[in-house]
Design a protein around this motif. Structure first.
Motif, PDB file in Angstrom:
ATOM      1  N   ALA A  26     -17.455  -2.588  20.101  1.00 44.12           N
ATOM      2  CA  ALA A  26     -18.108  -1.964  21.269  1.00 44.12           C
ATOM      3  C   ALA A  26     -19.574  -1.698  20.957  1.00 44.12           C
ATOM      4  O   ALA A  26     -20.267  -1.028  21.720  1.00 44.12           O
ATOM      5  N   ALA A  27     -20.068  -2.226  19.827  1.00 44.99           N
ATOM      6  CA  ALA A  27     -21.417  -1.887  19.354  1.00 44.99           C
ATOM      7  C   ALA A  27     -22.506  -2.495  20.230  1.00 44.99           C
ATOM      8  O   ALA A  27     -22.328  -3.540  20.852  1.00 44.99           O
ATOM      9  N   SER A  28     -23.663  -1.816  20.229  1.00 40.56           N
ATOM     10  CA  SER A  28     -24.888  -2.427  20.762  1.00 40.56           C
ATOM     11  C   SER A  28     -25.504  -3.235  19.634  1.00 40.56           C
ATOM     12  O   SER A  28     -25.471  -2.818  18.469  1.00 40.56           O
ATOM     13  N   LEU A  29     -26.094  -4.362  19.995  1.00 44.25           N
ATOM     14  CA  LEU A  29     -26.625  -5.261  18.969  1.00 44.25           C
ATOM     15  C   LEU A  29     -28.124  -5.428  19.153  1.00 44.25           C
ATOM     16  O   LEU A  29     -28.584  -5.705  20.263  1.00 44.25           O
ATOM     17  N   VAL A  30     -28.864  -5.259  18.071  1.00 47.85           N
ATOM     18  CA  VAL A  30     -30.289  -5.566  18.097  1.00 47.85           C
ATOM     19  C   VAL A  30     -30.460  -6.843  17.274  1.00 47.85           C
ATOM     20  O   VAL A  30     -30.215  -6.851  16.067  1.00 47.85           O
ATOM     21  N   ILE A  31     -30.870  -7.901  17.961  1.00 45.07           N
ATOM     22  CA  ILE A  31     -31.052  -9.186  17.277  1.00 45.07           C
ATOM     23  C   ILE A  31     -32.508  -9.260  16.842  1.00 45.07           C
ATOM     24  O   ILE A  31     -33.420  -9.182  17.663  1.00 45.07           O
ATOM     25  N   VAL A  32     -32.694  -9.414  15.542  1.00 41.96           N
ATOM     26  CA  VAL A  32     -34.041  -9.465  14.974  1.00 41.96           C
ATOM     27  C   VAL A  32     -34.251 -10.867  14.424  1.00 41.96           C
ATOM     28  O   VAL A  32     -33.498 -11.315  13.561  1.00 41.96           O
ATOM     29  N   ASP A  33     -35.241 -11.562  14.937  1.00 46.59           N
ATOM     30  CA  ASP A  33     -35.429 -12.927  14.457  1.00 46.59           C
ATOM     31  C   ASP A  33     -36.896 -13.333  14.611  1.00 46.59           C
ATOM     32  O   ASP A  33     -37.535 -13.004  15.614  1.00 46.59           O
ATOM     33  N   VAL A  53     -27.151  -6.082  24.352  1.00 45.72           N
ATOM     34  CA  VAL A  53     -27.969  -6.899  23.444  1.00 45.72           C
ATOM     35  C   VAL A  53     -29.456  -6.655  23.671  1.00 45.72           C
ATOM     36  O   VAL A  53     -29.932  -6.653  24.804  1.00 45.72           O
ATOM     37  N   THR A  54     -30.183  -6.443  22.572  1.00 45.08           N
ATOM     38  CA  THR A  54     -31.646  -6.359  22.617  1.00 45.08           C
ATOM     39  C   THR A  54     -32.178  -7.390  21.641  1.00 45.08           C
ATOM     40  O   THR A  54     -31.616  -7.549  20.555  1.00 45.08           O
ATOM     41  N   PHE A  55     -33.249  -8.068  22.031  1.00 44.94           N
ATOM     42  CA  PHE A  55     -33.844  -9.044  21.104  1.00 44.94           C
ATOM     43  C   PHE A  55     -35.222  -8.576  20.666  1.00 44.94           C
ATOM     44  O   PHE A  55     -36.028  -8.134  21.486  1.00 44.94           O
ATOM     45  N   PHE A  70     -36.394   0.293  12.258  1.00 52.00           N
ATOM     46  CA  PHE A  70     -35.485   1.405  11.952  1.00 52.00           C
ATOM     47  C   PHE A  70     -35.842   2.641  12.788  1.00 52.00           C
ATOM     48  O   PHE A  70     -34.961   3.338  13.274  1.00 52.00           O
ATOM     49  N   ARG A  71     -37.159   2.876  12.949  1.00 51.53           N
ATOM     50  CA  ARG A  71     -37.597   4.033  13.749  1.00 51.53           C
ATOM     51  C   ARG A  71     -37.181   3.856  15.210  1.00 51.53           C
ATOM     52  O   ARG A  71     -36.736   4.784  15.865  1.00 51.53           O
ATOM     53  N   THR A  72     -37.317   2.636  15.714  1.00 48.91           N
ATOM     54  CA  THR A  72     -37.060   2.397  17.135  1.00 48.91           C
ATOM     55  C   THR A  72     -35.567   2.386  17.452  1.00 48.91           C
ATOM     56  O   THR A  72     -35.128   2.999  18.420  1.00 48.91           O
ATOM     57  N   TYR A  73     -34.795   1.675  16.640  1.00 46.75           N
ATOM     58  CA  TYR A  73     -33.396   1.425  17.037  1.00 46.75           C
ATOM     59  C   TYR A  73     -32.381   2.321  16.338  1.00 46.75           C
ATOM     60  O   TYR A  73     -31.244   2.412  16.770  1.00 46.75           O
ATOM     61  N   ARG A  74     -32.769   2.965  15.245  1.00 44.08           N
ATOM     62  CA  ARG A  74     -31.883   3.877  14.516  1.00 44.08           C
ATOM     63  C   ARG A  74     -30.454   3.319  14.376  1.00 44.08           C
ATOM     64  O   ARG A  74     -29.469   3.909  14.851  1.00 44.08           O
TER      65      ARG A  74
END
Ligand SMILES: NC(=O)c1ccc[n+]([C@@H]2O[C@H](COP(=O)([O-])OP(=O)(O)OC[C@H]3O[C@@H](n4cnc5c(N)ncnc54)[C@H](O)[C@@H]3O)[C@@H](O)[C@H]2O)c1
Length: 366
Positions: A26-33, A53-55, A70-74
């Motif tokens: 059920a997690a929110s995902l931050v995709i970093v690429d 999902v956030t990219f 890390f500061r933004t998405y914790r």
């Protein structure tokens, strides 16, 4: 709600992991690429609209940008899939491998350490580092790699991955960062960039191009479907013990030649060579006739094989695909997704031979 930051999420394994994590957590995902030549939003077309999902287009080798993530998405967890991954390219120019695989991982660890220390309990945060069996070097005809096998990397790629693994371990031992390392064998499946053996062979065959096999074709890899790898990653993230390493492998050892021959057999069933206009034009009547042996890769590891007993017995992981099922599914996916293949290949890679070590060292990055 839990947030997982997935670096390299626009690449082959990362994009498959995103899909699986959306389906099974059920997690929110931050995709970093960074979206190098190997990463593409085309790999994420069906998930980018998902509200979970956030990219973020971010280079993990940019220290301030990494700290900002890390500061933004914790996040509650990081899964580090971002890497330069093609051994041949690492032979031509090792620098981007040092920069992303080693320095990028170091910046992630450093930002994660500071972030975890700011939480009420360090145990609320996990760092899973995705690594490879190539760190263990090359095997003779018998035996397999366990988690206690010595590290003896032979290519600039595997050396950069091994270096990063050592840093991950050191951050657990020294700072108590809650880390897990997974070390996986060769993956195959949908969305793999066509510089790698299986998609390269499928696409070349469909176009009637030569199927180049390095050396005598007797190099052995232990193949695993990407979805089975991703299940192992999620399991290790959830249930793995901090500070531990888990080998993941399918127990499907095949020589490169056998893999290419099997690709040809599957293609003959799906789209017989006799009915393929590209082959007809060249007077070729069977995909297998396209197989050509070419100069071997310098330092080419002879054999990899994984002992996955630990993840099987401790975490209950099992691969769901046999190699035969998984390869048939994969070949069909490439046949059915020519639009993706064309989009992904355009302006990025002309399928020319790489990795003969001829290029001068450059700090230019892909
Ligand atoms: N493919 C395999 O067979 C295999 C097997 C075992 C382990 N692994 C490991 O799994 C991970 C993913 O491999 P893959 O096959 O998906 O690779 P890939 O090349 O398909 O994808 C790598 C992704 O990382 C991104 N990336 C590269 N440099 C970056 C940077 N500096 N900052 C942010 N993003 C960056 C790329 O844009 C791309 O989307 C790697 O760490 C690799 O070492 C791969």
């Amino acid at each position: 709600m839990e947030t997982i930051l997935i670096t390299g999420g626009a690449g082959f394994i990362g994009s498959n992991l995103v899909r699986l994590a959306l389906a099974e957590t059920a997690a929110s995902l931050v995709i970093v690429d960074k979206l190098t030549y190997a990463g593409s939003l085309n790999n994420l077309e069906d998930v980018l609209h998902n509200p979970r999902v956030t990219f973020s287009r971010t280079d993990i080798a940019e220290q301030t940008a990494v700290a900002e993530l890390f500061r933004t998405y914790r996040p509650q967890a990081v899964v580090n899939c971002a890497a330069e991954t093609h051994v041949d390219r690492s032979i031509d120019n090792p620098w981007p491998f040092v920069e992303t695989n080693l320095i990028g991982t170091f910046y992630l660890l450093e930002a994660a350490r500071k972030y975890a220390a700011s939480l009420d309990a360090q145990g609320q945060f996990r760092f899973l580092h995705v690594s490879t069996d190539e760190v263990y070097g090359s095997l003779g005809p018998g035996g397999s790699f366990s988690e206690s096998s010595p590290y003896t990397p032979n290519s600039p790629y595997s050396a950069s991955k091994a270096s990063a693994d050592h840093f991950v371990r050191a951050y657990y031992e020294t700072y108590g960062l809650q880390t897990v390392i997974t070390s996986c064998s060769n993956n195959y499946g949908p969305y793999q960039f066509p510089e790698k053996l299986i998609p390269l062979m499928i696409l070349n065959a469909l176009e009637g191009q030569p199927l180049p096999i390095y050396g005598d074709g007797q190099h052995v890899r232990d193949w695993l479907h990407v979805e089975d790898h991703c299940r192992g990653i999620l399991l290790a993230l959830r249930q793995g013990k901090s500070g531990e390493q888990y080998n993941i492998g399918g127990g499907s050892e095949r020589t490169n030649r056998a893999v290419v021959e099997q690709v040809c057999t599957i293609l003959e069933e799906l789209l017989p060579a006799l009915k393929n206009a590209a082959l007809k034009k060249r007077g070729i009547t069977a995909y297998a006739d396209l197989v050509t042996c070419v100069t071997d890769r310098p330092g080419h590891d002879r054999r990899y094989a994984i002992d996955a007993t630990k993840i099987r017995t401790q975490l209950g992981w099992r691969p769901r695909y046999t190699f035969e099922q998984g390869l048939a599914q994969t070949v069909r996916w490439y046949v059915d997704n020519r639009r993706w293949c064309e989009a992904i290949g355009a302006d990025r890679y002309n399928r020319a031979r790489l990795g003969l070590g001829a290029a001068p060292l450059t700090k230019d990055r892909s």
